[in-house]
Design an enzyme around this catalytic site. Structure first.
Site, PDB file in Angstrom:
ATOM      1  N   GLY A 126     -12.798  -2.211  -7.181  1.00 19.91           N
ATOM      2  CA  GLY A 126     -14.286  -0.912  -7.048  1.00 19.91           C
ATOM      3  C   GLY A 126     -14.436  -0.585  -6.081  1.00 19.91           C
ATOM      4  O   GLY A 126     -15.548   0.137  -5.476  1.00 19.91           O
ATOM      5  N   SER A 181      -7.516   0.630   2.393  1.00 22.70           N
ATOM      6  CA  SER A 181      -8.207   0.250   1.565  1.00 22.70           C
ATOM      7  C   SER A 181      -9.880  -0.288   1.581  1.00 22.70           C
ATOM      8  O   SER A 181      -9.268  -0.969   2.622  1.00 22.70           O
ATOM      9  CB  SER A 181      -7.106  -0.518   1.219  1.00 22.70           C
ATOM     10  OG  SER A 181      -7.648  -1.339   0.173  1.00 22.70           O
ATOM     11  N   GLU A 236      -6.044   3.195  -7.787  1.00 21.48           N
ATOM     12  CA  GLU A 236      -7.510   4.553  -7.248  1.00 21.48           C
ATOM     13  C   GLU A 236      -8.120   5.299  -7.912  1.00 21.48           C
ATOM     14  O   GLU A 236      -8.608   3.612  -8.671  1.00 21.48           O
ATOM     15  CB  GLU A 236      -6.927   5.954  -6.153  1.00 21.48           C
ATOM     16  CG  GLU A 236      -7.789   6.600  -5.603  1.00 21.48           C
ATOM     17  CD  GLU A 236      -9.036   5.949  -4.880  1.00 21.48           C
ATOM     18  OE1 GLU A 236      -8.949   4.848  -4.959  1.00 21.48           O
ATOM     19  OE2 GLU A 236      -9.473   6.719  -5.141  1.00 21.48           O
ATOM     20  N   ARG A 286       0.811  -1.138   0.094  1.00 27.68           N
ATOM     21  CA  ARG A 286      -0.324   0.396  -0.290  1.00 27.68           C
ATOM     22  C   ARG A 286       0.975   1.128   0.052  1.00 27.68           C
ATOM     23  O   ARG A 286       1.983   1.511   0.661  1.00 27.68           O
ATOM     24  CB  ARG A 286      -0.687  -0.125   1.132  1.00 27.68           C
ATOM     25  CG  ARG A 286      -2.468   1.340   1.105  1.00 27.68           C
ATOM     26  CD  ARG A 286      -3.246   0.901   0.024  1.00 27.68           C
ATOM     27  NE  ARG A 286      -4.334   2.033   0.317  1.00 27.68           N
ATOM     28  CZ  ARG A 286      -5.497   2.036   0.209  1.00 27.68           C
ATOM     29  NH1 ARG A 286      -5.547   1.486  -1.557  1.00 27.68           N
ATOM     30  NH2 ARG A 286      -6.186   2.553   0.103  1.00 27.68           N
ATOM     31  N   THR A 341      -9.802   0.080  -9.857  1.00 31.27           N
ATOM     32  CA  THR A 341      -8.884  -0.409 -10.337  1.00 31.27           C
ATOM     33  C   THR A 341      -8.324  -2.452 -10.585  1.00 31.27           C
ATOM     34  O   THR A 341      -9.275  -1.878 -11.153  1.00 31.27           O
ATOM     35  CB  THR A 341      -8.089  -1.000  -8.602  1.00 31.27           C
ATOM     36  OG1 THR A 341      -6.645  -1.801  -8.029  1.00 31.27           O
ATOM     37  CG2 THR A 341      -9.233  -1.517  -7.529  1.00 31.27           C
TER      38      THR A 341
HETATM   39  N1  GLU Z   1      -7.913   2.748  -4.068  1.00 32.33           N
HETATM   40  C1  GLU Z   1      -9.323   1.345  -3.447  1.00 32.33           C
HETATM   41  C2  GLU Z   1      -8.927   1.101  -1.893  1.00 32.33           C
HETATM   42  O1  GLU Z   1      -8.272   0.929  -1.537  1.00 32.33           O
HETATM   43  C3  GLU Z   1      -8.860   0.610  -4.432  1.00 32.33           C
HETATM   44  C4  GLU Z   1      -8.844   1.201  -5.661  1.00 32.33           C
HETATM   45  C5  GLU Z   1     -10.358   1.278  -6.315  1.00 32.33           C
HETATM   46  O2  GLU Z   1     -10.858  -0.211  -6.759  1.00 32.33           O
HETATM   47  O3  GLU Z   1     -11.751   2.345  -5.591  1.00 32.33           O
HETATM   48  O4  GLU Z   1     -10.046   0.392  -1.623  1.00 32.33           O
END
Ligand code: GLU
Length: 582
Positions: free
Chosen positions: A481, A460, A417, A109, A397
């Site tokens: 998602g 996350s 992201e 991360r 993602t």
């Molecule tokens: N930033 C998102 C998370 O870590 C993942 C990226 C996404 O699918 O939005 O949950």
């Protein structure tokens, strides 16, 4: 059709003996086409993208193991799915090691720079943060790839990057999804000289069906392979990243307000990918392993499954309500902080207490968090902790799953992201920066476990998940998602185990996502089929075009493997097996 090869000696372990061989360039294996379900033997892969799946299969066929294939595929997704994945992003790997029969995880991360504090994002409009240097976290993927290969792989980083270099140099065909993602980003891509040059050649998104090459990324990967991660974390590539974050290459005449970032070379030097113990819970006798904080994936999916298990019957109403409750607890207790009450959040006692709140009708919104204190009575009244709604989170993602002939399994979420990250390509290097720090709570929010802090990782929702039955892999899955990742993984598991669907049916089924908000986000197909009945029970729905883009592998009987990708969402994914016959 893109060919790929590893035209270099490739070290591998086959049936316990080390060997080294040279493989000539190979065209894509015959019969390799984009399809969402593949069944067979000896290894398998599922990704959102045919090129990435082919790369993984190529690595497996040449003696690499699942981790080698996963890293090679992730690097390739950095080429073909550059708006979702890349070397300047981050991610989480959940890994089943067939040798010691253990599940491991690797946290790659992104981190906040040391100059970032709890008020650094306060008052900044979300949309402004999305396209900024400020939201760029210290990249984790390269350190994660190196650690993953060192611990569990057989390839060097250089070898693992070779197939991606080839795809970046020779190019790939632009499909509708790539075109749409470029077009929807065009307004901000044009505001950065480097991004416009790469992704809006001639001022517009390149058309569907044309070949897209990224020679600068090919060269970046080549140098990275030669110099190793230190080039990014201690060297001149890192200096270029820091310069881009601090002084984004804004197009002359652009009126966009672009906030500079706080990242320094010392933040890159301090970055580490980390091995962490997985989360573990048991559902219907199966062991479900997930990602621990800083992801909320493992604890939130696990808590919701525990709640479902505590109920006398499970239907879609119960699925939505269990999800609502576990999101209430996620918001209150989970972040990259010491003392997350993981054991209690995943305990049967806490789940039982929470399950008491689920009645015939949808709960009033928002549901308050529970009290995971280890003292659980029989069905108490709702606790009086203040309830808050789940804030918005970015939607995109990517996720991939791989297994090899030895039985190792990788579930890997990789991300920058937002679709298109922060919109800023590092000049001359061919890759976008992440905007992962928008996953922090912006505040003011006293006591929130997800406020920014120096070196902290934003919470996350990524939920790469591996399920074992009788100690052996049964299922591996995950999805993109944003916060809907958690509900997508949960819904697929409920579809498979509670609603009797096959894995392909479980992925294809229409989705709904309840995250402790007044309305449940749902695909139109879900609303059409179940909306009327659920509305009678107090649910209301906000239609959304698409939730998630899952990939999964199920281990069937007698060594047979079923790899599954989306049939339709995000243009459909690609599932491949090593061999269709035993
Ligand atoms: N930033 C998102 C998370 O870590 C993942 C990226 C996404 O699918 O939005 O949950």
């Amino acid at each position: 059709m893109i060919t790929h090869r590893i035209a270099v000696p490739l070290a591998g372990i086959l049936a316990g003996t080390s060997f080294l061989f040279v493989q000539p360039a190979v065209a894509s294996p015959p019969g390799v086409e984009k399809k969402p379900v593949a069944e067979g033997y000896g290894g398998a892969v599922s990704t959102v993208d045919l090129d990435a799946s082919k790369v993984a299969l190529g690595v497996l066929r040449q003696g690499g193991n699942a981790m080698d294939a996963a890293v090679a595929a992730a690097a390739t997704l950095g080429v073909t799915e550059p708006y979702s994945a890349g070397l300047a992003g981050g991610g989480f790997i959940v890994y089943y090691d067939a040798r010691n029969k253990k599940v491991h995880t690797i946290d790659g991360r992104e981190t906040a720079p040391r100059a970032m504090g709890p008020t650094s994002l306060e008052g900044i409009p979300f949309e402004e943060a999305v396209t900024s240097g400020l939201s760029a976290g210290v990249p984790g993927s390269v350190a994660q790839w190196e650690l993953a290969l060192r611990r569990f792989g057989t390839l060097s980083l250089k070898r693992a990057l070779d197939p991606a270099i080839e795809v970046a140099s020779k190019g790939f065909k632009i499909d509708q999804t790539f075109y749409d993602q470029t077009a929807s980003n065009a307004a901000r891509f044009k505001d950065f000289t480097s991004t416009a040059k790469l992704y809006l050649p001639g001022g517009a998104p390149p058309p569907v069906g044309s070949t897209f090459r990224n020679p600068e990324l090919a060269e970046t990967y080549r140098q990275l392979g030669k110099r190793g991660g230190d080039w990014l974390y201690k060297g001149s590539l890192g200096a270029e990243v820091v310069a881009t974050v601090k002084t984004p290459p804004v197009t002359p005449g652009s009126t966009r307000k672009v906030r500079p970032g706080l990242m320094e070379a010392s933040d890159l030097r301090a970055y580490r990918a980390l091995e962490r113990p997985p989360t573990k819970m048991t559902y219907k006798g199966m062991d479900v392993y997930g990602m621990a904080p800083p992801s909320s994936g493992g604890s939130t999916v696990g808590e919701a499954l525990n709640i479902l298990e505590a109920l006398p019957r499970v239907g879609l109403h119960e699925y939505l309500e269990a999800s609502r409750l576990s999101f209430a607890d996620r918001g209150k207790y989970v972040g990259d902080i010491p003392g997350v009450p993981l054991k209690e959040l995943l305990s049967d006692g806490f789940a039982k207490e929470r399950s008491c709140l689920i009645g015939e009708r949808a709960m009033p919104n928002p549901a308050p968090p529970g009290d995971p204190d280890g003292r659980y009575g029989p069905c108490p009244a709702a606790p009086s902790v203040k309830a808050t709604e789940t804030p918005a989170e970015g939607p995109e993602t990517t996720h991939l799953v791989v297994t090899d002939r030895w039985g190792n399994v990788v579930a890997y979420n990789i991300t920058i992201e937002s679709t298109g990250g922060n919109g800023i390509v590092v000049p001359g290097r061919g890759f976008l920066l992440n905007n992962e720090l928008t996953d922090f709570t912006f505040g003011p929010a006293p006591g929130d476990p997800n406020l920014p802090a120096p070196g902290k990782r934003p919470r996350s929702s990524m939920a790469p998940t591996i399920v074992l039955a009788d100690g052996k892999p049964l299922l591996a899955l995950g999805s993109p998602g944003g916060a809907t990742i958690i509900t997508t993984v949960l819904q697929i598991l409920a579809n498979r185990w509670d609603f009797g669907m096959s894995l392909p049916e479980a992925l294809a089924a229409p989705r709904a996502s309840q995250r402790n908000t007044a309305q449940t986000q749902a695909e139109q197909g879900f609303i059409d089929r179940y909306g009327a009945e659920l509305t009678l029970r107090g649910h209301s729905f906000a239609p959304t075009p698409e939730i998630g883009a899952a990939t999964a592998i199920e281990f069937l009987r007698h060594g047979r493997i079923q790899a599954v990708a989306e049939p339709v969402r995000r243009g459909g994914g690609s599932a491949l097996v090593m061999s269709e016959r035993r």
